[in-house]
Design a protein around this motif. Structure first.
Motif, short mmCIF file in Angstrom:
data_model
loop_
_atom_site.label_atom_id
_atom_site.label_comp_id
_atom_site.label_asym_id
_atom_site.label_seq_id
_atom_site.Cartn_x
_atom_site.Cartn_y
_atom_site.Cartn_z
N ASP A 189 -16.80 25.81 -43.65
CA ASP A 189 -15.48 25.21 -43.41
C ASP A 189 -15.58 23.84 -42.75
OD1 ASP A 189 -14.05 27.51 -44.31
OD2 ASP A 189 -14.46 28.48 -42.39
N ILE A 190 -16.49 23.71 -41.78
CA ILE A 190 -16.55 22.51 -40.94
C ILE A 190 -18.02 22.13 -40.74
CG2 ILE A 190 -16.07 21.57 -38.64
CD1 ILE A 190 -13.88 23.82 -38.40
N ALA A 191 -18.31 20.85 -40.93
CA ALA A 191 -19.67 20.38 -40.69
C ALA A 191 -19.63 19.15 -39.81
CB ALA A 191 -20.37 20.05 -42.00
N CYS A 192 -20.49 19.11 -38.81
CA CYS A 192 -20.64 17.92 -37.97
C CYS A 192 -22.05 17.38 -38.15
CB CYS A 192 -20.37 18.26 -36.51
SG CYS A 192 -20.60 16.84 -35.42
N ASN A 193 -22.13 16.22 -38.80
CA ASN A 193 -23.43 15.59 -39.04
C ASN A 193 -23.75 14.69 -37.85
OD1 ASN A 193 -23.64 16.82 -41.59
ND2 ASN A 193 -22.25 15.29 -42.44
N ASN A 194 -24.52 15.26 -36.94
CA ASN A 194 -24.74 14.64 -35.63
C ASN A 194 -26.16 14.17 -35.38
OD1 ASN A 194 -24.39 14.50 -32.46
ND2 ASN A 194 -26.05 15.97 -32.85
N ALA A 195 -27.14 14.81 -36.01
CA ALA A 195 -28.54 14.50 -35.69
C ALA A 195 -28.80 13.01 -35.83
CB ALA A 195 -29.48 15.29 -36.61
N GLY A 196 -29.47 12.46 -34.82
CA GLY A 196 -29.77 11.03 -34.86
C GLY A 196 -30.85 10.67 -33.87
N VAL A 197 -31.49 9.54 -34.13
CA VAL A 197 -32.51 9.03 -33.22
C VAL A 197 -32.21 7.54 -32.98
CG1 VAL A 197 -34.33 10.64 -33.90
CG2 VAL A 197 -34.06 8.49 -35.15
N ALA A 198 -32.67 7.04 -31.84
CA ALA A 198 -32.47 5.61 -31.52
C ALA A 198 -33.83 4.94 -31.43
CB ALA A 198 -31.71 5.47 -30.21
N PRO A 199 -33.93 3.71 -31.89
CA PRO A 199 -35.21 3.00 -31.82
C PRO A 199 -35.37 2.36 -30.44
CG PRO A 199 -33.57 1.60 -32.85
CD PRO A 199 -32.87 2.89 -32.50
N PRO A 200 -36.60 1.98 -30.09
CA PRO A 200 -36.76 1.12 -28.92
C PRO A 200 -36.10 -0.22 -29.21
CG PRO A 200 -38.83 1.29 -30.14
CD PRO A 200 -37.87 2.22 -30.79
N THR A 201 -35.54 -0.86 -28.18
CA THR A 201 -34.88 -2.15 -28.44
C THR A 201 -35.93 -3.18 -28.85
OG1 THR A 201 -34.99 -2.63 -26.09
CG2 THR A 201 -32.92 -1.78 -26.91
N THR A 202 -35.70 -3.80 -30.01
CA THR A 202 -36.64 -4.74 -30.61
C THR A 202 -35.85 -5.82 -31.34
OG1 THR A 202 -38.04 -2.81 -31.08
CG2 THR A 202 -38.67 -4.88 -32.12
N PRO A 203 -36.14 -7.10 -31.10
CA PRO A 203 -35.44 -8.14 -31.87
C PRO A 203 -35.68 -7.93 -33.37
CG PRO A 203 -36.73 -9.10 -30.08
CD PRO A 203 -37.11 -7.65 -30.14
N LEU A 204 -34.68 -8.24 -34.17
CA LEU A 204 -34.72 -7.93 -35.60
C LEU A 204 -36.03 -8.38 -36.26
CD1 LEU A 204 -31.86 -8.36 -38.16
CD2 LEU A 204 -34.13 -9.22 -38.68
N ALA A 205 -36.49 -9.59 -35.94
CA ALA A 205 -37.67 -10.12 -36.62
C ALA A 205 -38.96 -9.38 -36.24
CB ALA A 205 -37.83 -11.61 -36.35
N GLU A 206 -38.89 -8.58 -35.16
CA GLU A 206 -40.07 -7.82 -34.72
C GLU A 206 -40.03 -6.36 -35.18
OE1 GLU A 206 -41.89 -9.88 -32.28
OE2 GLU A 206 -40.33 -11.31 -32.80
N VAL A 207 -38.94 -5.95 -35.79
CA VAL A 207 -38.81 -4.54 -36.20
C VAL A 207 -39.85 -4.24 -37.28
CG1 VAL A 207 -37.30 -2.84 -37.33
CG2 VAL A 207 -36.36 -4.42 -35.62
N THR A 208 -40.63 -3.18 -37.08
CA THR A 208 -41.63 -2.81 -38.08
C THR A 208 -41.00 -1.99 -39.20
OG1 THR A 208 -42.19 -0.73 -36.99
CG2 THR A 208 -43.40 -2.70 -36.26
N ASP A 209 -41.69 -1.95 -40.33
CA ASP A 209 -41.23 -1.10 -41.44
C ASP A 209 -41.07 0.34 -40.96
OD1 ASP A 209 -41.73 -3.44 -42.80
OD2 ASP A 209 -43.09 -2.55 -44.28
#
Ligand SMILES: NC(=O)c1ccc[n+]([C@@H]2O[C@H](COP(=O)([O-])OP(=O)(O)OC[C@H]3O[C@@H](n4cnc5c(N)ncnc54)[C@H](O)[C@@H]3O)[C@@H](O)[C@H]2O)c1
Length: 240
Positions: free
Chosen positions: A76-96
């Motif tokens: 009847d009801i689904a809550c899609n909650n699972a999530g992870v957060a990355p370490p803060t990194t400037p966009l140009a330093e984000v790895t694949d």
């Protein structure tokens, strides 16, 4: 069913659903944590069971929904909650790897779960899907590009569900917490944590229960005309 219900916001959502009388399927990759949420619900007189599911796997998401339908007859009801957060990194330093790790859970996971949920709900006449987005589904934050991109995507998926499946009796809502006191905000640079309270006009971060209670309300009969919306639960964060 609630994904990532072993801790934090997901656990609070699962407990709130159980208080409303729902039979709750708790899903997580951390079996011990998931088991603790089930035990908490049962100790309070509610009904719950557990399924191991990694939401970044479409096979796991399909199996999770199939398990709910097999055990309980329908979803009847689904809550899609699972999530992870990355370490803060400037966009140009984000790895694949950082990009893929976050988007695999926070974006792919919501899509894989929602797709399976819609198939089951449409077959049974309808349902409610709550996607846990974030304030960062609406605005940016320094150093969190993969997360902000994924959460904006979650808001987009929510609108697509609302548009495409309203006629099938399914409504979808994105809920956008600001900073909530769970384990996840520990990933933020500790030096910045002292300033997090000040980002919220209300003067503090939120509590998981403040999100859980809203999700339970939005999942129920009081909000049957709410569909495709982004609902902030952010102490006023988005006002500035
Ligand atoms: N805490 C915040 O400040 C905050 C703010 C806005 C949005 N959110 C969102 O709320 C949701 C929950 O965050 P939280 O703070 O409660 O996190 P948390 O880390 O406290 O709990 C997350 C739970 O999800 C589980 N999980 C992680 N990866 C998984 C996967 N691949 N499959 C299944 N389960 C998985 C973990 O085992 C854990 O039990 C996330 O989507 C997050 O982005 C959190």
């Amino acid at each position: 069913m609630v994904t990532g219900a072993g801790a934090g916001i997901g656990r609070a959502v699962a407990l709130a659903y159980a208080r409303q009388g729902a039979t709750v399927t708790v899903a997580d990759i951390d079996d011990a944590a998931g088991g603790r949420t089930v035990a908490q619900i049962e100790a309070a007189g509610g009904a719950a069971d557990y399924v191991h599911a990694n939401v970044s796997s479409s096979a796991d998401c399909d199996a999770l929904v199939a398990a709910v339908v097999a055990r309980h007859g329908r979803l009847d009801i689904a809550c899609n909650n699972a999530g992870v957060a990355p370490p803060t990194t400037p966009l140009a330093e984000v790895t694949d790897e950082q990009w893929r790790r976050v988007t695999a859970v926070d974006l792919d996971g919501v899509f894989f779960c929602a797709r399976a949920e819609i198939r089951a709900m449409a077959a049974a006449g309808g349902g409610v899907i709550i996607n846990i987005a974030s304030t960062l589904g609406q605005v940016a934050f320094p150093g969190l590009t993969p997360y902000t991109a994924a959460k904006h995507g979650v808001v987009g998926i929510t609108k697509q569900i609302a548009l495409e499946y309203a006629a099938a009796g399914i409504r979808a809502i994105a809920v956008g917490p600001a900073f909530i006191r769970t384990g996840l905000e520990n990933g933020i640079d500790p030096a910045a944590r002292a300033h997090l309270d000040e980002l919220h006009p209300i003067g503090r971060m939120g509590e998981p229960e403040e999100v859980g209670d809203l999700v339970a309300l939005l999942s129920g009969p009081a909000t049957t005309f709410v569909n495709g919306a982004y609902l902030p639960v952010d102490g006023g964060y988005l006002t500035r």
